[in-house]
Design a protein around this motif. Structure first.
Motif, PDB file in Angstrom:
ATOM      1  N   UNK A  82       0.840  -1.200   0.000  1.00 48.85           N
ATOM      2  CA  UNK A  82       0.000   0.000   0.000  1.00 48.85           C
ATOM      3  C   UNK A  82       0.878   1.254   0.000  1.00 48.85           C
ATOM      4  N   UNK A  83       1.825   1.308   0.921  1.00 50.43           N
ATOM      5  CA  UNK A  83       2.694   2.495   1.039  1.00 50.43           C
ATOM      6  C   UNK A  83       3.551   2.683  -0.211  1.00 50.43           C
ATOM      7  N   UNK A  84       4.045   1.580  -0.775  1.00 51.12           N
ATOM      8  CA  UNK A  84       4.845   1.656  -2.007  1.00 51.12           C
ATOM      9  C   UNK A  84       4.010   2.217  -3.156  1.00 51.12           C
ATOM     10  N   UNK A  85       2.761   1.742  -3.256  1.00 52.65           N
ATOM     11  CA  UNK A  85       1.874   2.215  -4.316  1.00 52.65           C
ATOM     12  C   UNK A  85       1.577   3.702  -4.157  1.00 52.65           C
ATOM     13  N   UNK A  86       1.344   4.139  -2.907  1.00 56.37           N
ATOM     14  CA  UNK A  86       1.073   5.563  -2.656  1.00 56.37           C
ATOM     15  C   UNK A  86       2.273   6.413  -3.070  1.00 56.37           C
ATOM     16  N   UNK A  87       3.480   5.951  -2.715  1.00 62.04           N
ATOM     17  CA  UNK A  87       4.691   6.704  -3.082  1.00 62.04           C
ATOM     18  C   UNK A  87       4.843   6.796  -4.604  1.00 62.04           C
ATOM     19  N   UNK A  88       4.616   5.682  -5.279  1.00 63.94           N
ATOM     20  CA  UNK A  88       4.760   5.668  -6.731  1.00 63.94           C
ATOM     21  C   UNK A  88       3.763   6.612  -7.400  1.00 63.94           C
ATOM     22  N   UNK A  89       2.518   6.544  -6.960  1.00 65.40           N
ATOM     23  CA  UNK A  89       1.479   7.399  -7.554  1.00 65.40           C
ATOM     24  C   UNK A  89       1.746   8.859  -7.210  1.00 65.40           C
ATOM     25  N   UNK A  90       2.204   9.123  -5.999  1.00 60.39           N
ATOM     26  CA  UNK A  90       2.525  10.496  -5.594  1.00 60.39           C
ATOM     27  C   UNK A  90       3.627  11.074  -6.472  1.00 60.39           C
ATOM     28  N   UNK A  91       4.718  10.322  -6.627  1.00 59.92           N
ATOM     29  CA  UNK A  91       5.831  10.804  -7.433  1.00 59.92           C
ATOM     30  C   UNK A  91       5.417  11.025  -8.886  1.00 59.92           C
ATOM     31  N   UNK A  92       4.648  10.090  -9.428  1.00 55.08           N
ATOM     32  CA  UNK A  92       4.196  10.221 -10.817  1.00 55.08           C
ATOM     33  C   UNK A  92       3.230  11.386 -10.983  1.00 55.08           C
ATOM     34  N   UNK A  93       2.394  11.611  -9.974  1.00 61.80           N
ATOM     35  CA  UNK A  93       1.406  12.695 -10.046  1.00 61.80           C
ATOM     36  C   UNK A  93       2.060  14.078 -10.014  1.00 61.80           C
ATOM     37  N   UNK A  94       3.135  14.208  -9.233  1.00 62.76           N
ATOM     38  CA  UNK A  94       3.780  15.513  -9.071  1.00 62.76           C
ATOM     39  C   UNK A  94       4.875  15.778 -10.102  1.00 62.76           C
ATOM     40  N   UNK A  95       5.174  14.769 -10.908  1.00 62.11           N
ATOM     41  CA  UNK A  95       6.217  14.932 -11.928  1.00 62.11           C
ATOM     42  C   UNK A  95       5.700  15.747 -13.117  1.00 62.11           C
ATOM     43  N   UNK A  96       6.593  16.578 -13.693  1.00 66.51           N
ATOM     44  CA  UNK A  96       6.221  17.329 -14.894  1.00 66.51           C
ATOM     45  C   UNK A  96       6.145  16.427 -16.116  1.00 66.51           C
ATOM     46  N   UNK A  97       6.803  15.270 -16.032  1.00 68.14           N
ATOM     47  CA  UNK A  97       6.780  14.300 -17.126  1.00 68.14           C
ATOM     48  C   UNK A  97       5.606  13.338 -16.898  1.00 68.14           C
ATOM     49  N   UNK A  98       4.632  13.312 -17.788  1.00 71.51           N
ATOM     50  CA  UNK A  98       3.429  12.501 -17.550  1.00 71.51           C
ATOM     51  C   UNK A  98       3.615  11.014 -17.860  1.00 71.51           C
ATOM     52  N   UNK A  99       4.766  10.609 -18.398  1.00 74.34           N
ATOM     53  CA  UNK A  99       4.909   9.236 -18.879  1.00 74.34           C
ATOM     54  C   UNK A  99       4.696   8.193 -17.780  1.00 74.34           C
ATOM     55  N   UNK A 100       5.307   8.397 -16.622  1.00 73.92           N
ATOM     56  CA  UNK A 100       5.177   7.431 -15.541  1.00 73.92           C
ATOM     57  C   UNK A 100       3.736   7.326 -15.066  1.00 73.92           C
ATOM     58  N   UNK A 101       3.049   8.469 -14.955  1.00 77.50           N
ATOM     59  CA  UNK A 101       1.648   8.479 -14.528  1.00 77.50           C
ATOM     60  C   UNK A 101       0.793   7.718 -15.544  1.00 77.50           C
ATOM     61  N   UNK A 102       1.007   7.984 -16.818  1.00 74.86           N
ATOM     62  CA  UNK A 102       0.251   7.298 -17.879  1.00 74.86           C
ATOM     63  C   UNK A 102       0.518   5.800 -17.836  1.00 74.86           C
ATOM     64  N   UNK A 103       1.783   5.430 -17.586  1.00 77.21           N
ATOM     65  CA  UNK A 103       2.150   4.019 -17.499  1.00 77.21           C
ATOM     66  C   UNK A 103       1.416   3.330 -16.349  1.00 77.21           C
ATOM     67  N   UNK A 104       1.339   4.004 -15.200  1.00 78.01           N
ATOM     68  CA  UNK A 104       0.621   3.449 -14.048  1.00 78.01           C
ATOM     69  C   UNK A 104      -0.850   3.237 -14.390  1.00 78.01           C
TER      70      UNK A 104
END
Length: 358
Positions: free
Chosen positions: A316-338
Motif C-alpha cells: 500500500x505504502x509503495x503504491x502511494x509513493x509511486x502514484x505520488x511521485x508520478x502525479x507531481x512529476x512534470x513528465x506525464x509518462x510514468x503516470x500514464x504508465x501506471x
C-alpha cells in the motif's frame, strides 16, 4: 405554488401505485418461484430476462422516460424477483446443528439458514447453553470473535462426537490455522468464510470460501451445505485465504478509512466537499460512509490478526509513493504508465484468476 403542490400530490399518489405494483410483481414472481421449485426448473432463464428488458425499453420508446432508465429499473426488478425466488429454493439438511456464539449477525444468519433447511438448531453462547450441549450435534459452527476461535476449537474438540463436522466462519484464519490443521489430521474440520453480511436474503450470487485444512471429507461436506442455486463455492487453503483477505478485506477497509481520514485531516468541512462532489467522489463516498459505520473492533481484528497485513501495508505504502511521485512529476509518462498497467490488470482479471470456483 398551488399548482406545484397539486402536481406533487399527484406524483405522490403515483409513487404509492408504483410501489404497490412492484409488490404485486414480486408476489407473482414468488408464485413462479414455488412452481419452479416443484417442477425442478432452473432459477434463471436468461432468454426470458432478455425479453423482459427489451419490453421495458420498447415501452419507454418515444416517451419522457429514457430507455436506459427504464432498463435500469427493469434490471432492479428482475434481481429482486430472482433473489426472492432463490430464497424459496432451500436445500434440505435434517441434522442437528450447534452454533457456538450464534447471537451475532452472521450467527443469526446461520440460524435462519439452517432452520429453513429443516435442521434442528441449537445455540451456545455466553448467556445461553453450555459447550456440552454440542456433544450430539452433527454440525458445529463456530461464530465467535477471531481472537477466541482457537480456544473454542479446542473446547469443541474435547466435547463433540468423532464424526461431527466442525468449522469456523471467521474473516481471518491466521491466529488458529495451526489448530485447524492439527484437528483435521484426525477429524472432520475445515474453515468457512461467507463473503457477505447478515442482510443477505438468499445465496444468489454469494461467494462462500471453503478452506481445506487437511480433511477433504470436511471440505466436501461444508461445500455441499452452502452449494445452493446461484452460490459460488470457492476452495483454497487457510494460508492462501488470509493472503487474499489481506487485500479483499483489510486493504479494502484500510483504503476507505484512509480516504475519510484524509478528508478529515484536510480541514475542509465535509458538507462543502459533498456539495461540490464529482461523480467519482460520490462513488467513493458511497463506499466509505458505510465503512465508517461498521464494527470498529472487528475491523481492527481483521487488520491486526492477519499475518499478511504488514506485507499488504508495505505494498500500500509503495503504491502511494509511486502514484505520488508520478502525479507531481512534470513528465506525464510514468503516470500514464501506471494508469495503463492498472487498466490492463483490471480488464484481464478473468485471466489472472487466483481462485478456482466450483
Amino acid at each position: 405554488m398551488k399548482e406545484i403542490n397539486r402536481l406533487r400530490e399527484k406524483i405522490e399518489e403515483m409513487d404509492f401505485l408504483i410501489v404497490e405494483l412492484m409488490i404485486r410483481r414480486n408476489d407473482a414472481a414468488k408464485e413462479i418461484g414455488i412452481l419452479k421449485n416443484e417442477l425442478g426448473i432452473p432459477l434463471r432463464n436468461m432468454e426470458v430476462e432478455k425479453k423482459v428488458i427489451e419490453r421495458y425499453r420498447m415501452m419507454a420508446e418515444n416517451s419522457s422516460l429514457p430507455q436506459d432508465v427504464s432498463e435500469s429499473i427493469c434490471r432492479i426488478l428482475i434481481e429482486s424477483s430472482v433473489e426472492l425466488q432463490s430464497s424459496l429454493q432451500t436445500k434440505r439438511c435434517e441434522k442437528k446443528v450447534t452454533i457456538i456464539g450464534g447471537t451475532g449477525g452472521m450467527g443469526k444468519w446461520m440460524q435462519r439458514y439452517f432452520r429453513d433447511m429443516g435442521a434442528e438448531v441449537n445455540i451456545v453462547s455466553r448467556s445461553v447453553g453450555r459447550m456440552e450441549d454440542a456433544k450430539d450435534s452433527d454440525i458445529v459452527i463456530i461464530s465467535v470473535p477471531i481472537s477466541t476461535v482457537g480456544t473454542v476449537l479446542k473446547e469443541a474438540d474435547s466435547v463433540c462426537k468423532e464424526d461431527a463436522l466442525i468449522f469456523d466462519i471467521s474473516s481471518v484464519k491466521s491466529p488458529f490455522s495451526e489448530d485447524l490443521k492439527r484437528m483435521a489430521e484426525r477429524r472432520k474440520v475445515c474453515s468457512v468464510h461467507h463473503m457477505f453480511g447478515p442482510s443477505a436474503i438468499s445465496m444468489l450470487g454469494r461467494n462462500v470460501v471453503v478452506c481445506d485444512c487437511g480433511c477433504r471429507e470436511a471440505v466436501d461436506e461444508a461445500a455441499e451445505l452452502f452449494d445452493s442455486e446461484g452460490s459460488n463455492i470457492i476452495f483454497t487453503s487457510v494460508e492462501r485465504h488470509d493472503e487474499l483477505m489481506a487485500y479483499v478485506l483489510a486493504f479494502a477497509h484500510a483504503s476507505n478509512i484512509v480516504f475519510f481520514t484524509a478528508l478529515r485531516e484536510s480541514g475542509i468541512p465535509f458538507d462543502e466537499l459533498k456539495g461540490i462532489a464529482s461523480t467519482t467522489f460520490r462513488k467513493c463516498l458511497s463506499t466509505c460512509i458505510p465503512v465508517s459505520e461498521e464494527n470498529a473492533p472487528l475491523y481492527h481484528e481483521i487488520q491486526r490478526l492477519n499475518d499478511n497485513a504488514e506485507i499488504m501495508w508495505d505494498v500500500f505504502e509503495k503504491a502511494v509513493r509511486e502514484v505520488k511521485e508520478a502525479s507531481l512529476s512534470y513528465d506525464p509518462e510514468r503516470f500514464i504508465e501506471i494508469m495503463d498497467k492498472g487498466k490492463e490488470y483490471l480488464l484481464n482479471s478473468a485471466e489472472n484468476s487466483i481462485l478456482g470456483k466450483k
